[in-house]
Write a protein that holds these residues in place. Structure first.
Motif, PDB file in Angstrom:
ATOM      1  N   GLN A  21       0.821  -1.204   0.000  1.00  0.00           N
ATOM      2  CA  GLN A  21       0.000   0.000   0.000  1.00  0.00           C
ATOM      3  C   GLN A  21       0.858   1.258   0.000  1.00  0.00           C
ATOM      4  O   GLN A  21       0.532   2.247  -0.653  1.00  0.00           O
ATOM      5  CB  GLN A  21      -0.914   0.004   1.236  1.00  0.00           C
ATOM      6  CG  GLN A  21      -2.028   1.038   1.182  1.00  0.00           C
ATOM      7  CD  GLN A  21      -3.105   0.684   0.170  1.00  0.00           C
ATOM      8  OE1 GLN A  21      -3.576  -0.439   0.105  1.00  0.00           O
ATOM      9  NE2 GLN A  21      -3.511   1.652  -0.640  1.00  0.00           N
ATOM     10  N   CYS A  79      -1.190  -6.412  -3.458  1.00  0.00           N
ATOM     11  CA  CYS A  79      -2.519  -6.446  -2.856  1.00  0.00           C
ATOM     12  C   CYS A  79      -2.466  -5.681  -1.539  1.00  0.00           C
ATOM     13  O   CYS A  79      -1.639  -5.988  -0.673  1.00  0.00           O
ATOM     14  CB  CYS A  79      -2.933  -7.900  -2.627  1.00  0.00           C
ATOM     15  SG  CYS A  79      -4.430  -8.127  -1.668  1.00  0.00           S
ATOM     16  N   ASP A  98      -6.590  -4.241   2.682  1.00  0.00           N
ATOM     17  CA  ASP A  98      -8.037  -4.449   2.678  1.00  0.00           C
ATOM     18  C   ASP A  98      -8.532  -5.102   1.385  1.00  0.00           C
ATOM     19  O   ASP A  98      -9.716  -5.055   1.067  1.00  0.00           O
ATOM     20  CB  ASP A  98      -8.757  -3.113   2.894  1.00  0.00           C
ATOM     21  CG  ASP A  98      -8.555  -2.587   4.303  1.00  0.00           C
ATOM     22  OD1 ASP A  98      -8.644  -3.394   5.247  1.00  0.00           O
ATOM     23  OD2 ASP A  98      -8.285  -1.387   4.464  1.00  0.00           O
ATOM     24  N   ASP A  99      -7.609  -5.723   0.654  1.00  0.00           N
ATOM     25  CA  ASP A  99      -7.956  -6.335  -0.636  1.00  0.00           C
ATOM     26  C   ASP A  99      -7.776  -7.850  -0.647  1.00  0.00           C
ATOM     27  O   ASP A  99      -7.897  -8.477  -1.697  1.00  0.00           O
ATOM     28  CB  ASP A  99      -7.097  -5.727  -1.757  1.00  0.00           C
ATOM     29  CG  ASP A  99      -7.444  -4.290  -2.065  1.00  0.00           C
ATOM     30  OD1 ASP A  99      -8.080  -4.048  -3.095  1.00  0.00           O
ATOM     31  OD2 ASP A  99      -7.089  -3.409  -1.273  1.00  0.00           O
ATOM     32  N   SER A 126      -3.694  -4.176  -6.757  1.00  0.00           N
ATOM     33  CA  SER A 126      -5.030  -4.072  -6.168  1.00  0.00           C
ATOM     34  C   SER A 126      -4.904  -3.344  -4.834  1.00  0.00           C
ATOM     35  O   SER A 126      -4.601  -3.954  -3.808  1.00  0.00           O
ATOM     36  CB  SER A 126      -5.635  -5.461  -5.969  1.00  0.00           C
ATOM     37  OG  SER A 126      -6.932  -5.368  -5.431  1.00  0.00           O
ATOM     38  N   ASN A 168      -7.134  -0.487  -3.898  1.00  0.00           N
ATOM     39  CA  ASN A 168      -8.179   0.539  -3.932  1.00  0.00           C
ATOM     40  C   ASN A 168      -9.159   0.488  -2.774  1.00  0.00           C
ATOM     41  O   ASN A 168     -10.049   1.329  -2.687  1.00  0.00           O
ATOM     42  CB  ASN A 168      -8.964   0.418  -5.250  1.00  0.00           C
ATOM     43  CG  ASN A 168      -8.081   0.648  -6.460  1.00  0.00           C
ATOM     44  OD1 ASN A 168      -7.216   1.518  -6.445  1.00  0.00           O
ATOM     45  ND2 ASN A 168      -8.279  -0.147  -7.499  1.00  0.00           N
ATOM     46  N   ASN A 169      -9.026  -0.469  -1.862  1.00  0.00           N
ATOM     47  CA  ASN A 169     -10.028  -0.626  -0.813  1.00  0.00           C
ATOM     48  C   ASN A 169      -9.556  -0.191   0.564  1.00  0.00           C
ATOM     49  O   ASN A 169     -10.150  -0.564   1.573  1.00  0.00           O
ATOM     50  CB  ASN A 169     -10.486  -2.093  -0.747  1.00  0.00           C
ATOM     51  CG  ASN A 169     -11.316  -2.473  -1.954  1.00  0.00           C
ATOM     52  OD1 ASN A 169     -12.158  -1.713  -2.415  1.00  0.00           O
ATOM     53  ND2 ASN A 169     -11.058  -3.653  -2.496  1.00  0.00           N
ATOM     54  N   ALA A 172     -11.847   0.445   3.682  1.00  0.00           N
ATOM     55  CA  ALA A 172     -13.177  -0.112   3.423  1.00  0.00           C
ATOM     56  C   ALA A 172     -13.575  -1.075   4.538  1.00  0.00           C
ATOM     57  O   ALA A 172     -12.730  -1.672   5.201  1.00  0.00           O
ATOM     58  CB  ALA A 172     -13.198  -0.833   2.081  1.00  0.00           C
ATOM     59  N   THR A 173     -14.874  -1.222   4.743  1.00  0.00           N
ATOM     60  CA  THR A 173     -15.377  -2.220   5.677  1.00  0.00           C
ATOM     61  C   THR A 173     -15.231  -3.592   5.037  1.00  0.00           C
ATOM     62  O   THR A 173     -15.725  -3.830   3.935  1.00  0.00           O
ATOM     63  CB  THR A 173     -16.851  -1.962   6.025  1.00  0.00           C
ATOM     64  OG1 THR A 173     -16.957  -0.663   6.639  1.00  0.00           O
ATOM     65  CG2 THR A 173     -17.377  -3.019   6.982  1.00  0.00           C
ATOM     66  N   ARG A 174     -14.555  -4.486   5.713  1.00  0.00           N
ATOM     67  CA  ARG A 174     -14.310  -5.801   5.136  1.00  0.00           C
ATOM     68  C   ARG A 174     -15.565  -6.665   5.212  1.00  0.00           C
ATOM     69  O   ARG A 174     -16.337  -6.590   6.160  1.00  0.00           O
ATOM     70  CB  ARG A 174     -13.173  -6.493   5.887  1.00  0.00           C
ATOM     71  CG  ARG A 174     -11.855  -5.744   5.828  1.00  0.00           C
ATOM     72  CD  ARG A 174     -10.740  -6.574   6.416  1.00  0.00           C
ATOM     73  NE  ARG A 174      -9.479  -5.836   6.427  1.00  0.00           N
ATOM     74  CZ  ARG A 174      -8.301  -6.394   6.657  1.00  0.00           C
ATOM     75  NH1 ARG A 174      -8.228  -7.694   6.902  1.00  0.00           N
ATOM     76  NH2 ARG A 174      -7.202  -5.666   6.659  1.00  0.00           N
ATOM     77  N   LYS A 175     -15.734  -7.515   4.211  1.00  0.00           N
ATOM     78  CA  LYS A 175     -16.823  -8.479   4.244  1.00  0.00           C
ATOM     79  C   LYS A 175     -16.560  -9.491   5.362  1.00  0.00           C
ATOM     80  O   LYS A 175     -15.413  -9.799   5.686  1.00  0.00           O
ATOM     81  CB  LYS A 175     -16.927  -9.211   2.902  1.00  0.00           C
ATOM     82  CG  LYS A 175     -17.365  -8.331   1.745  1.00  0.00           C
ATOM     83  CD  LYS A 175     -17.447  -9.147   0.461  1.00  0.00           C
ATOM     84  CE  LYS A 175     -17.850  -8.276  -0.722  1.00  0.00           C
ATOM     85  NZ  LYS A 175     -17.872  -9.055  -1.987  1.00  0.00           N
TER      86      LYS A 175
END
Length: 375
Positions: A88, A105, A108-109, A129, A131-132, A135-138
């Motif tokens: 990152q 990666c 958060d990806d 990758s 871009n997240n 973000a809230t992780r699944k």
């Protein structure tokens, strides 16, 4: 060999959060049909999960990747990926610095790793990758765990503290707490499978606010976990002194499944340096919390982190750190030499403490701690 049976080897660096992320990534890949390799030589895909908290950690990753050049020359179809904080932080520049790398990666990806890898295998083009971030992780629950008895459970991701020396908020995003029901569901599953030790993880685990942001949310979570059926014990790391509350100490005293150990990084004993670090407590406040912990959790273990050589740290500043260590008598301590990290406020300060002075101070603290530990 079929594409979905290609084997992945993951090498992890850094904190327990990184090791949990690697374990999660391995589980996601296994669920997607990939295999698990036991060595670099046995792998079709080699993945490094990286740390950027100190430059030394990044240097180790780079050395490990360059050491694979002969293997990649011998097996040119091997893919090399970099995930985590270093990916990152360096973003697409990592492909220029290390042309052996095929994909990256961000922290958060990880859930997208199967598709990332399949895309690189198909097109043979570099993929980043990243871009997240934030973000809230699944809520995914791969069965795979690296240890049959001990399990890591992340209760939050990211950090809001912005300590002036720390890159974490810039590469992992702002703090997001998981919902209590999801954490409890994961731990119930682990308990039913016979796990005997659960370690709760967060960049600042005791600032957990999943119940609505009350100051005692983390203590409440511990109480809810304590009620889960099963014979297991609970640990947690890492805590921030500003969020170490009396309610937390009482929970540690009263809840039979919660171990009496807290890792509480002091970082410095100098108020001037603590202010420059943006730690938001004074040495006096830290001492008071340490005393409260020792009083409320008799026999409890107290460990810490210390940084030496922060910009402008004088001999007098360092002596205050040494005095604090001697006064509290930690059970153990990790001592680190300061190194500037990109994006951070401290990186704009002059790194003016010579390396030989950092080394000498590092040795003095470790020697003092060794004497305390033996005592």
């Amino acid at each position: 060999m079929k594409e979905n049976k290609k084997k992945v080897f993951i090498r992890s660096f850094g904190c327990q959060m990184n090791f949990r992320d690697s374990e999660f990534a391995q589980g996601v890949l296994l669920d997607a049909g990939f295999g698990k390799a036991e060595s670099f030589e046995d792998a079709d895909i080699i993945l490094f999960n990286t740390c950027s908290v100190r430059k030394h950690a990044e240097d180790r990753v780079c050395a490990n990747i360059w050491n694979l050049k002969k293997l990649k020359d011998k097996k040119p179809d091997i893919l090399i990926g970099v995930m985590g904080c270093m990916a990152q932080a360096k973003r697409e520049g990592i492909f220029e610095d290390m042309p052996l790398v095929d994909f990256t990666c961000g922290p958060d990806d990880e859930e997208g790793l199967p598709e990332i890898i399949k895309g690189v295998l198909k097109d043979r083009l570099n993929v980043a990758s990243l871009n997240n971030i934030g973000a809230t992780r699944k809520e995914l629950f791969p069965e795979h765990r690296n240890n049959a008895l001990k399990a890591f459970v992340s209760i939050s991701h990211g950090c809001d503290n912005f300590c002036s020396y720390c890159i974490v908020p810039y590469v992992r995003g702002r703090e997001r707490s998981r919902l209590p029901k999801d954490i409890l569901r994961e731990i119930k599953n682990l308990a039913s499978r016979g796990f005997k030790e659960i370690t709760l993880l967060g960049q600042n685990v005791n600032s957990y606010d999943g119940y609505g942001g009350r100051r005692d949310d983390f203590a409440r979570l511990l109480a809810d976990i304590n009620r889960i059926k099963g014979v297991f014990r609970v640990r947690f790391m890492t805590s921030h002194p500003k969020d170490a509350t009396i309610s937390l100490f009482k929970a540690m005293r009263d809840l039979e499944k919660v171990c009496g150990h807290i890792h509480l990084p002091a970082q410095s004993g100098s108020d001037r340096i603590l202010k420059l670090m943006n730690r938001r407590y004074s040495a006096k406040e830290y001492l008071k919390k340490a005393a409260s912990y020792r009083r409320l959790v008799p026999g409890g273990s107290l460990t810490t982190d210390m940084i030496v050589g922060f910009p402008s740290e004088s001999d007098a500043d360092f002596q205050k750190t040494l005095n604090l260590m001697k006064e509290i008598e930690f059970d153990s301590a990790f001592v680190f030499r300061y190194s500037p990290r990109p994006f951070t406020k401290a990186s704009k300060l002059i790194d003016d403490v010579p390396e030989e002075v950092k080394g000498a101070r590092n040795t003095l603290l470790l020697d003092a701690q060794n004497r305390i530990s033996k005592k």
